[in-house]
Every structure is written in C-alpha cells, then in structure tokens.
Design a protein around this motif. Structure first.
Motif, mmCIF file in Angstrom:
data_model
loop_
_atom_site.group_PDB
_atom_site.id
_atom_site.type_symbol
_atom_site.label_atom_id
_atom_site.label_comp_id
_atom_site.label_asym_id
_atom_site.label_seq_id
_atom_site.Cartn_x
_atom_site.Cartn_y
_atom_site.Cartn_z
ATOM 1 N N ASN A 632 28.085 45.902 30.733
ATOM 2 C CA ASN A 632 26.691 45.902 31.204
ATOM 3 C C ASN A 632 26.579 45.767 32.710
ATOM 4 N N MET A 633 27.562 45.079 33.311
ATOM 5 C CA MET A 633 27.505 44.953 34.772
ATOM 6 C C MET A 633 28.311 46.071 35.452
ATOM 7 N N GLY A 634 28.742 47.051 34.637
ATOM 8 C CA GLY A 634 29.444 48.211 35.202
ATOM 9 C C GLY A 634 30.916 47.949 35.468
ATOM 10 N N GLY A 635 31.452 46.891 34.867
ATOM 11 C CA GLY A 635 32.855 46.542 35.134
ATOM 12 C C GLY A 635 33.767 46.939 33.992
ATOM 13 N N LYS A 636 35.065 46.862 34.269
ATOM 14 C CA LYS A 636 36.060 47.095 33.229
ATOM 15 C C LYS A 636 37.170 46.048 33.374
ATOM 16 N N PRO A 637 37.982 45.878 32.323
ATOM 17 C CA PRO A 637 39.041 44.863 32.401
ATOM 18 C C PRO A 637 39.915 45.074 33.628
ATOM 19 N N GLY A 638 40.251 43.989 34.295
ATOM 20 C CA GLY A 638 41.095 44.074 35.486
ATOM 21 C C GLY A 638 40.305 44.131 36.776
ATOM 22 N N ASP A 639 39.003 44.393 36.677
ATOM 23 C CA ASP A 639 38.173 44.384 37.892
ATOM 24 C C ASP A 639 38.056 42.967 38.439
ATOM 25 N N ILE A 640 37.839 42.904 39.738
ATOM 26 C CA ILE A 640 37.569 41.591 40.323
ATOM 27 C C ILE A 640 36.076 41.300 40.172
ATOM 28 N N ILE A 641 35.788 40.100 39.691
ATOM 29 C CA ILE A 641 34.380 39.689 39.602
ATOM 30 C C ILE A 641 34.212 38.368 40.344
ATOM 31 N N THR A 642 32.999 38.109 40.774
ATOM 32 C CA THR A 642 32.721 36.847 41.471
ATOM 33 C C THR A 642 31.748 36.025 40.639
ATOM 34 N N LEU A 643 32.115 34.782 40.401
ATOM 35 C CA LEU A 643 31.285 33.841 39.650
ATOM 36 C C LEU A 643 30.674 32.869 40.655
ATOM 37 N N GLU A 644 29.411 32.612 40.485
ATOM 38 C CA GLU A 644 28.692 31.759 41.429
ATOM 39 C C GLU A 644 27.862 30.737 40.677
ATOM 40 N N SER A 645 27.928 29.479 41.100
ATOM 41 C CA SER A 645 26.977 28.491 40.580
ATOM 42 C C SER A 645 26.223 27.913 41.772
ATOM 43 N N ARG A 646 25.391 26.926 41.536
ATOM 44 C CA ARG A 646 24.653 26.323 42.652
ATOM 45 C C ARG A 646 25.583 25.557 43.594
#
Ligand code: SF4
Length: 706
Positions: A632-646
């Motif tokens: 849904n976010m346009g990603g695939k396995p192995g992609d780098i993603i960034t997680l953010e909290s407050r």
C-alpha cells in the motif's frame, strides 16, 4: 592438520543466553571454544538452539575490551552517539587498573559525600552470576548507601512479578517448562518461544505431538500458532478484555473449582462481580476473538485435568502489564489449575539469570529473596549479616530503571555504575536515555565490549565474558545451576566479581572474598529459599531447584501443592479492568510499533552481533510488516523504510511478514544501526514500573538511510 579441531579440554557449564538454562559443554583448544555440545540438563536433555550451539565466538572477538579506559579531558562532547571502534582512542585513553579504580570509585565517593547517598545509582546485570548480582546490590546498598539498584527485570517481567507476589506470594514460576509434557491444555500468551525460548518450544511441540491441546494467544501469528489447537489472534493491547471474557464464561457456566476457591483463596467475590459485565459478546469486538471461540477455550482450560499457562513480554510490557498478569493468575485460581504437575503459571524469564539476579536483590524495593527494605526487622537482619549498623541501611525503596533516567535529567542522580547492561540501547525513548547518560557527572561502565552505553562513560572497566568465570545461574524453572570457567579473560580484562569487590573497597566497604563460593555461602545464609543449597552440592550435581530450605532437601520443581506463601496461606484474586495503551494510533501516527527479539540475536546484540554464525544469518536491521501494508505504501521486501514516532526515527530494511497484523510493525531491538528504542514510549505500568515496549504509535514512509 587433523589435530586442529581436537579439544584439549572440556568444561561443563550452562548457556549464556536465555532463561531456559540449557546445560552445555565447551570444547576448548588454546583458550578458544571450538564447539559446544548440549548436556543432559533438567531443562534441555542435550538439546540446544542456534544461539547456544553457535553463539560462542564473541568471547574471542577483536572488539573485546582488554584494558581499563578513562575518558580523555579533550574527548569529543558526550552525545555524539556514532561509535567507531577504530577511533576509540580519540575519546578514551588507556589506564592502569589502579588508576581506573581510583577514578571510578573515588569519584563515586566524592559525589556521595558531597551530594548525598541518593545521588548515586547502579544497574546490575541479568547476564552476570548470582554472586555478582548479590555483591553488586550489596555495594549499592552499603557502599553508595541507598536502594537505587535495579536491572533489566524492570524491562521484562517486573509487572508479572508484582502480580505474582501480590496474588500467590512468590514471584517465580509455579511449575517448570517441562511440565507442558504433563498438561492436557497449554495456553501460551504474549510469548514466542520458538524465537525466544527455543528449547522450551521443542518440549511444547513434543507435548502437542503426544496429544496436549495448545492454545496460542498473540496479536502476531507466531510459529507456534501452526501447531495450535486454537490460535487466538487478539488485537494488540486487549489482553484484559479477552481474559475477563474467558473468566466470565467460567463463572456463568459454573466451571469454577468451588472447593479450591473456598479452601485456598481470598477475594473471589470481588473478582466474580468484576467479570460479570465482561460477556464474550461484548468483548468480542474489542479483542477481535469471536464469542464462540472465547467460550470454547475457556471451557477447555477450566475442565481439563491439567492446564498450564506460559506467558512472555507480550503480557508484561504494557502500562497494564500487572493487570494482564492478574487476569492469568485469577484464571488459574478460579479453576484450581495450580499446585499440581502439568498446571500452574510460568512467566518465561528472558535472560539466562534474570530470575537469579532478581532473587539476589538487584531490585530497589527488596533485599535478596524479595525481603522488603522498608521492614525494620528485615533491615536489622541484613545489617547483622553485613556486619554494619542498621542506621546505615536506607529504609526507603530506591528508584527503578526508567525513574533513574528521569532523576538524572532532574539533577538528582549524578553518578551511575553500570555492570553489563546497555541502557543506551535497551531503555525506552532511547534518545532521552542517552541524553540522561551523557548528562551524568560520573558514569562507570563495566563490560566486555564498547557498548553504546560504554561510549558515554567516564571510566570503562574491562570485564569477563560468560565462559571466563565461575558462578551460579538460576533459570526460568527456579533451578540454580553451576556455570564453570572455560577460558581466561583476554589482556588485562578481569572477572566481574573481582572488579565489584575492588570498587566496593574504594567506597569504604572493606570486603575480602577470596572465592566465589564464599559469596554464595553468604547469599544462602540471607536467602531462606536457597538456604539448603551448598556450593559442594552444586559442584557435584550441577543443578538444584529451589525452594530448598534445608541441606539435603531435594528441591521443589512444583510448588503451592498445599498452600501459598502468603500470610493466610491463601492466594488472592485481584480484579482488573480495561486500561488502553498510553499512546494509541491517530491520524498523525496511524500505525502501531511492537518490539521484541529474533531467534539469532540476543537483546541489544552486543554478544550475538559479534558471533560469526549468528550475525551471518541475520546481519541487517529489519522491520517485519504485513505485505499488504508494504504494498500500500508502494514498497517491496528489501526496501528501506523509515519508522517515526513522537520521540525519534530509524531507517531499516522492510521484510514482508504476513504473521504481523495489518497496521502493526514488529522490530527487533538488537540493531545499533537502527536502535528501535529511540521510538518506544517510556510510559510505565504504575505497579511494576515497566515501560510499554509492546505498543506505541508510529508512521512509516519509504526511503531513508539504513
Ligand atoms: Fe541457550 Fe536458551 Fe537456546 Fe537453550 S534455548 S541453548 S538456554 S538460548
């Protein structure tokens, strides 16, 4: 050379990783471990998992600290958290042991004498031996002069222990893991034993093969769910709703054990009234389990001849962790499913000695054996045992791990002694924790590697790895086991027991323990639960399960057979109501972060990331995310993603994982490159003071620098 892999000695010891406490043999040549074999221990019967079998060469890693280090006067400002092992000497200089101990101990003494006893604190280690834990808490209580001593139990099962002490009078398990093979029904809730207690998982699998009905309750579809009789994938954070609904069924259908309730418990009426409103129909939409399944599982658990509950940090690491455990205790009490083989309550302990370190008193409210620091009679007993005036023992409970971090920020705590823990990685809201550590007047770290915490230290004391020392370790089954020295520490690294004693003496303690057995002997004379265990017996038999109050007692794997160790001998029901997580998802941060461990790595990774086989299997920081959420976010396995909290952000590799529920991401906390605790929430359970590692709100986007 055919002789190359032939060991020149074999040493019997135990595994340094998880609380299962597998016994093993180190095969040694030229001060190196060649290979490891499982032994016939009570918990493992020769079995080992990948960590126990292959996770040993960290001990010989070139990153080992081999000389005491002192922070240079012109070192870069603390707070630069990027570690570079090749540039260590820009920050630290080598020192002799004499100088390092003088600076380390001397500055603590100065702070104590200038700012008061409560301006110091200590974090001991659940990776150390019982004797190290005992001496460390004794140093804080008698050398520093306060009860500001804690360790990682605060981050794993503190809430379970509070609920157990309150409900059944003992913070340890009622039955050993192996009892699953005697149970008709086993409930595993909030635990992933295949990953975190792998040899225990094999016993559960064996039990299932022999007909035991396994119920797995977890927001994530763990490996065990594949062999479960029923898998209850409840919504994260809704444990109390689900468990109260099960109790509602047991009460309304008359499945309670009336005789057990009347003769062995108090507080049932209050509990009964409390669960009245928690009908399966009302709770089903909240917890996500349909009413019929709630009914079926409740009936199954209540009516079997022997039902056992095992749980992990999915239960405990919530701001309502104590309430979650209270519900599990109430389930077992109302059905009389405790006090017999194949029944009972088993919080699966994490570290190989977290049970022992807690028993030995690395807890701010209690002395060894959970004896309250606020009780004048108990204080007098310890003053006598420690040969000191009772007036010198602090009558107030000390601060817990997260409270200590806040007290540093508030300027109340100025000096911290850390033995073998890594709060810069393991504490919630790690950015805040690191700022707090950097703000200390004096930080002393005793460890085997330059951990993220050690990097912030004023003095680093090079310590011994697990196979380099002899001591006792207590596993999740309450079994005290002998760990034996197999290797010599490298360079000038020293045994932890020696270092703690040297530090204590620089704080005016005047200790003179010549052998680890002398420390054990002192322990057993202050701890009724192990009073009957002698060092000689452990040397001979390798393991004894407490309670073992008199020499010659066999030890008791199953407890609460006739009564509970509470004033009345009766267990107590404590009702619980639904309390939501401290930080729920919203439009800004719409997803949920769940943290935990993975099979190949251990806690903050300082050992396993330096174990060749383990790190080659899992070398990179990963986030487990449902494939549809990733797509849904346009990603695939192995992609780098960034997680953010407050509180912070990290970037890591996405791994598609359909065992994770939609909307939730699971991240192991072992990767220093993507220290996920930068994101977690430091909100605490009010009773156990445990942080909510298992639930906080995050948002995610594609890309970032991993
Ligand atoms: Fe070590 Fe635990 Fe694996 Fe046993 S199950 S070998 S104690 S990590």
């Amino acid at each position: 050379d055919v002789g190359m892999n032939v060991p020149d000695k074999q040493v019997d010891s135990v595994c340094p990783y998880c609380g299962v406490g597998c016994q093993l043999t180190y095969n040694i040549k030229d001060n190196k471990i060649l290979y490891v074999e499982g032994r016939d221990g009570p918990a493992n019967r020769e079995r080992l998992c990948v960590k126990g079998r292959y996770g040993f060469d960290y001990a010989n890693h070139p990153h080992r600290l081999t000389k005491p280090l002192i922070r240079r006067a012109d070192a870069p400002k603390r707070g630069d958290f990027v570690m570079d092992p090749d540039r260590v000497m820009e920050v630290f200089r080598e020192a002799t042991w004499e100088e390092a101990l003088e600076v380390a101990g001397g500055n603590f003494a100065k702070i104590r004498d200038t700012h008061g006893k409560k301006s110091l604190a200590g974090f001991g280690s659940a990776k150390g031996s019982n004797e190290e834990a005992y001496l460390f808490q004794k140093l804080v209580r008698t050398g520093f002069g306060s009860n500001n001593v804690d360790h990682c139990t605060r981050l794993c099962h503190a809430s379970s222990v509070v609920a157990l002490l309150e409900g059944i009078g003992s913070g340890a398990v009622s039955n050993p893991v192996m009892d699953v093979t005697k149970a008709e029904v086993v409930i595993i809730i909030g635990a992933n034993p295949t990953v975190n207690h792998p040899v225990a998982a094999t016993w559960i699998k064996n039990a299932v093969s022999n007909g035991t009905k396994l119920i797995v309750c977890d927001p994530r579809r763990t490996d065990m769910a594949r062999i479960a009789h029923r898998f209850m994938q409840f919504k994260a954070d809704t444990d109390v709703a689900m468990l109260n609904a099960m109790m509602n069924v047991i009460v309304t259908e008359g499945l309670v054990d009336k005789e057990f309730i009347e003769s062995r418990t108090i507080g049932y009426e209050e509990l009964r009234k409390n669960v009245e409103g928690y009908t399966p129909e009302l709770m089903a939409p909240i917890c996500g389990i349909d009413a019929e399944t709630l009914r079926y599982v409740a009936r199954l658990y209540a009516t079997s001849k022997a039902s056992m509950i095992l749980w992990g940090m999915g239960v405990s690491q919530h701001i309502h962790g104590t309430d979650n455990a209270r519900c599990l205790i109430a389930l077992s009490l109302m059905t009389g499913q405790i006090g017999r083989p194949g029944t009972g309550l088993h919080p699966l302990r994490g570290q190989n000695n977290v049970q022992g370190a807690s028993d030995a008193g690395l807890i701010p409210m209690v002395y060894p054996d959970y004896q309250s620091v606020s009780d004048p009679k108990i204080r007098a007993n310890f003053a006598k045992a420690w040969n000191m005036s009772v007036d010198l023992l602090d009558p107030e409970p000390g601060l817990t791990v997260v409270e200590i971090m806040h007290a540093i920020t508030d300027g109340k705590i100025r000096g911290l002694y850390v033995q073998g823990e890594n709060p810069a990685m393991s504490d919630p809201d790690a950015n805040h924790a690191r700022e707090a550590l950097a703000a200390l007047d004096h930080l002393v770290v005793q460890d085997i590697f330059l951990t993220e915490t050690a990097y912030l230290a004023d003095v680093i004391l090079p310590a011994s790895a697990f196979p380099e020392k002899t001591g006792t370790f207590t596993n999740t089954d309450r079994t005290v086991q002998m760990g034996r020295q197999a290797l010599n520490p490298p360079g000038e690294a020293k045994q932890d027991l020696w270092i703690i004693q040297q530090m204590a003496n620089r704080l005016g303690c005047n200790w003179n323990y010549k052998h680890v057995s002398e420390v054990f002997d002192e322990m057993r004379h202050t701890m009724p639960s192990i009073a009957g265990i002698t060092w000689e017996r452990l040397e001979r038999e390798d393991s004894v399960t407490y309670p073992c109050e008199k020499e010659g007692d066999p030890g008791e794997p199953v407890v609460f057979v006739d009564s509970f160790p509470r004033e009345s001998g009766r267990a107590r029901f404590v009702p619980a109501d639904i309390i939501p997580a401290a930080e729920r998802p919203d439009t800004e941060y719409p997803m949920v972060l769940i943290t935990g461990r993975q099979l190949e790595h251990w806690h903050t990774g300082s050992m396993t990331r330096r174990a060749t086989v383990l790190d080659s299997i899992e070398p990179d920081p990963i986030a487990l995310i449902h494939p549809l959420d990733l797509a849904n976010m346009g990603g695939k396995p192995g992609d780098i993603i960034t997680l953010e909290s407050r509180r912070g952000e990290v970037s890591l590799y996405a791994r598609a994982d359909d065992s994770s529920p939609r909307g939730a991401v699971f991240v192991p906390f072992c990767y220093y490159e993507a220290a996920i605790n930068r994101l977690t929430n430091a909100a605490l359970d009010p009773f156990g003071k445990i942080p909510e590692f298992k639930y906080c709100a995050i948002r995610i986007h594609l890309g970032g620098a991993a």
